[in-house]
Design a protein around this motif. Structure first.
Motif, PDB file in Angstrom:
ATOM      1  N   ARG A   1     157.373  79.506 149.863  1.00 37.92           N
ATOM      2  CA  ARG A   1     157.487  79.726 148.527  1.00 37.92           C
ATOM      3  C   ARG A   1     156.367  78.905 148.013  1.00 37.92           C
ATOM      4  O   ARG A   1     155.587  78.127 148.502  1.00 37.92           O
ATOM      5  N   TRP A   2     156.207  79.290 146.764  1.00 40.59           N
ATOM      6  CA  TRP A   2     155.214  78.734 145.618  1.00 40.59           C
ATOM      7  C   TRP A   2     155.933  78.116 144.376  1.00 40.59           C
ATOM      8  O   TRP A   2     156.677  78.762 143.637  1.00 40.59           O
ATOM      9  N   ARG A   3     155.723  76.835 144.271  1.00 42.88           N
ATOM     10  CA  ARG A   3     156.070  76.181 143.016  1.00 42.88           C
ATOM     11  C   ARG A   3     154.712  76.447 141.960  1.00 42.88           C
ATOM     12  O   ARG A   3     153.609  76.788 142.468  1.00 42.88           O
TER      13      ARG A   3
ATOM     14  N   ALA B   1     160.479  78.320 141.575  1.00 44.09           N
ATOM     15  CA  ALA B   1     159.431  78.691 142.632  1.00 44.09           C
ATOM     16  C   ALA B   1     159.600  80.259 142.676  1.00 44.09           C
ATOM     17  O   ALA B   1     160.474  80.984 142.352  1.00 44.09           O
ATOM     18  N   MET B   2     158.656  80.868 143.606  1.00 45.36           N
ATOM     19  CA  MET B   2     158.457  82.221 143.858  1.00 45.36           C
ATOM     20  C   MET B   2     158.525  81.999 145.430  1.00 45.36           C
ATOM     21  O   MET B   2     158.165  81.651 146.220  1.00 45.36           O
ATOM     22  N   ALA B   3     159.413  83.293 145.816  1.00 45.05           N
ATOM     23  CA  ALA B   3     159.401  83.864 147.114  1.00 45.05           C
ATOM     24  C   ALA B   3     158.796  84.966 147.433  1.00 45.05           C
ATOM     25  O   ALA B   3     158.624  85.887 146.394  1.00 45.05           O
TER      26      ALA B   3
ATOM     27  N   THR C   1     155.160  88.395 145.206  1.00 45.78           N
ATOM     28  CA  THR C   1     156.143  87.270 144.944  1.00 45.78           C
ATOM     29  C   THR C   1     156.806  87.358 143.702  1.00 45.78           C
ATOM     30  O   THR C   1     156.335  87.808 142.699  1.00 45.78           O
TER      31      THR C   1
ATOM     32  N   THR D   1     159.786  85.361 140.924  1.00 43.31           N
ATOM     33  CA  THR D   1     160.483  83.901 140.688  1.00 43.31           C
ATOM     34  C   THR D   1     161.986  84.009 141.192  1.00 43.31           C
ATOM     35  O   THR D   1     162.599  85.068 141.302  1.00 43.31           O
ATOM     36  N   GLU D   2     162.356  82.850 141.697  1.00 41.34           N
ATOM     37  CA  GLU D   2     163.727  82.979 142.137  1.00 41.34           C
ATOM     38  C   GLU D   2     164.798  82.651 140.589  1.00 41.34           C
ATOM     39  O   GLU D   2     164.317  82.201 139.907  1.00 41.34           O
TER      40      GLU D   2
ATOM     41  N   ASP E   1     159.922  81.577 155.375  1.00 41.44           N
ATOM     42  CA  ASP E   1     160.384  81.258 154.218  1.00 41.44           C
ATOM     43  C   ASP E   1     159.373  80.619 153.096  1.00 41.44           C
ATOM     44  O   ASP E   1     159.676  79.421 152.389  1.00 41.44           O
TER      45      ASP E   1
END
Length: 516
Positions: free
Chosen positions: A86-88, A68-70, A60, A62-63, A84
């Protein structure tokens, strides 16, 4: 692929080290191939599975907002199940690694309360390793791996390997981000330059509101849409190059190059090399291969100024390129295709040249597909004030100071015949600007620059109205003198003055008396 684990612990350790070294070697090779991050990271995860048995893995990143990460790469998991995700920071085990910047090593994933079982990415009964991907001191992502069940006894070693791989990935991410930012900066700079060029060479830069100029603008707007060859005709200094630039930068070829060449500036042998290019050794001094202007203008526009000056033999060579879009470099045998729009310009009477046999008739018709005649400045004197103010603004930008031009100076400009057209007008204003200490260009500075003062009707009509309120005293006296044939006694009667009074005004107003 992984070999069966040896019974002997020493041999098992050696085998793992060999697999780890091979995986690091292969990962480093994959990361050095390309900066296309997604395909590179997928290949890295595939290598880790083949060499070390990490059968489920993801990366993953970071955006842009950093919140957040995708998922950037996924291995061993059905991608359609995770469209879709994602992890904060702090969300789940993977989000915790992003938040704390430290590795998480779990013998059984489901034992951790932060395990997000509902996402279905990893087996809760298996071991789990998640390590940060760092760029400098900043965590930009997470590498998450699931070792095979038989490898729980070497979990710490696998975690160290994962950290080394994450460090390699971090360097690649850093470089990819730098390249991506540089591309964005270059694209932004390119777009800014294109906007600047369009503004500089757009229709607004060609000043004129007389009917003749409105007709020119309409022709330019129409012809800019197509790849038609254009012949711009007009006296020296009328702005033929500006019209060519306006056509190019408002055409579908605006993103391509605009290349220009003055055909009268070079002798024939150099003109051929300049236009068509040459091969190494084609002639004395040709030390390297060189592209010609036609090749340089491929995909764009080639502006050939003073086209009427080229010799008859060169006209035949130019005709072939215009007809076929093909050329050979000087000294070369290979035929090159070019996609070039040609805009030519001349101040010659080409029809007379054709009649006298000095210009090829077939080349004339090839060039004269869309003729655009430019009127001389003396035929559009109503545009002179606007042109003059435009030139004053242009010169002010070059000099880095504010400049103004007075109405009396404009009136002097209005009554000059301008044989050199706009170029002569620009030179006159620039000379006056250089002489101006306070930035104001007045009548005296225009006269110092070499322009002779005259007061005559703009359109060659009747005599000037001496009672015209727009005339200042000096202009009124000059107008009376001109109407009186520069006989002071007659001029005095026209102005209801005595000869002594007009003589005094001629002296105080610094009027140069002509001898008739």
């Amino acid at each position: 692929m992984n070999s069966p684990i040896p019974a002997d612990a020493g041999e098992q350790r050696v085998t793992w080290l060999e697999s780890a070294l091979e995986s690091l070697y292969r990962v480093s090779r994959v990361l050095s191939r390309t900066l296309e991050l997604r395909e590179t990271l997928v290949e890295v995860l595939r290598v880790l599975d083949e060499e070390c048995g990490f059968n489920r893995a993801l990366v993953t990143l970071t955006e842009p907002d950093g919140e957040a990460m995708a998922i950037s790469a996924l291995h061993g998991v059905d991608a359609s199940c995770t469209p879709d995700l994602r992890w904060r920071a702090g969300e789940g085990v993977i989000g915790l690694v992003l938040q704390r910047g430290r590795a998480q090593v779990l013998e059984r994933l489901a034992d951790d309360a932060r395990y997000l079982a509902q996402r279905g990415l990893f087996d809760g009964e298996a071991s789990f390793i998640a390590v940060p991907i760092r760029v400098g001191h900043e965590t930009l992502g997470v590498l998450a791996l699931q070792p095979p069940a038989a490898a729980r006894d070497r979990l710490e070693d696998d975690a160290h390997l994962a950290e080394m791989v994450a460090n390699l990935i971090g360097q690649t991410v850093r470089l990819a981000l730098q390249v991506r930012q540089e591309r964005r900066d270059l694209a932004e700079e390119r777009d800014t330059l294109r906007r600047t060029v369009r503004n500089r060479y757009g229709f607004d830069n060609v000043v004129g509101h007389t009917p003749k100029m409105k007709q020119v603008f309409e022709q330019v707007r129409q012809v800019a849409k197509w790849n038609t060859t254009v012949l711009v005709r007009g006296e020296t200094g009328t702005g033929k190059e500006l019209i060519a630039q306006a056509i190019h930068y408002n055409s579908p070829r605006a993103a391509g190059p605009f290349v220009k060449l003055n055909c009268a500036a070079l002798p024939e042998n150099l003109l051929e090399s300049e236009l068509f290019g040459h091969e190494k050794g084609a002639f004395t001094g040709a030390l390297t291969q060189r592209k010609g202007r036609f090749e340089m203008a491929d995909g764009g526009t080639l502006f050939l100024d003073e086209i009427g000056e080229i010799s008859a033999s060169f006209q035949a060579k130019l005709l072939r390129v215009l007809q076929e879009g093909e050329l050979e470099r000087v000294g070369g045998a290979r035929t090159l295709k070019v996609d070039v729009r040609v805009i030519a310009a001349t101040n010659r009477d080409l029809e007379a040249e054709v009649e006298q046999g000095r210009f090829r008739e077939d080349l004339y018709y090839r060039l004269n597909v869309m003729p655009i005649p430019l009127p001389p400045l003396r035929e559009r004197v109503e545009d002179i004030p606007e042109i003059a103010r435009h030139l004053v603004d242009k010169i002010a930008a070059l000099q880095g100071r504010p400049l103004t031009i007075t109405d009396s100076a404009l009136r002097v400009l209005l009554h000059h015949t301008w044989p050199g057209n706009v170029r002569e007008l620009e030179n006159c204003i620039e000379r006056a600007a250089v002489m101006s200490e306070d930035g104001a260009i007045d009548r005296d500075l225009i006269l110092i620059s070499g322009i002779e003062e005259r007061v005559t009707p703009l359109h060659g009509g009747g005599a000037i109205n001496l009672d015209d309120p727009d005339l200042d005293e000096r202009e009124r006296v000059i107008a009376a003198l001109e109407q009186a044939g520069w006989v002071q006694a007659k001029a005095a009667r026209l102005l209801n003055m005595t000869p002594r009074q007009i003589a005094y005004r001629i002296q105080t107003l610094n009027i140069k008396v002509r001898q008739i």
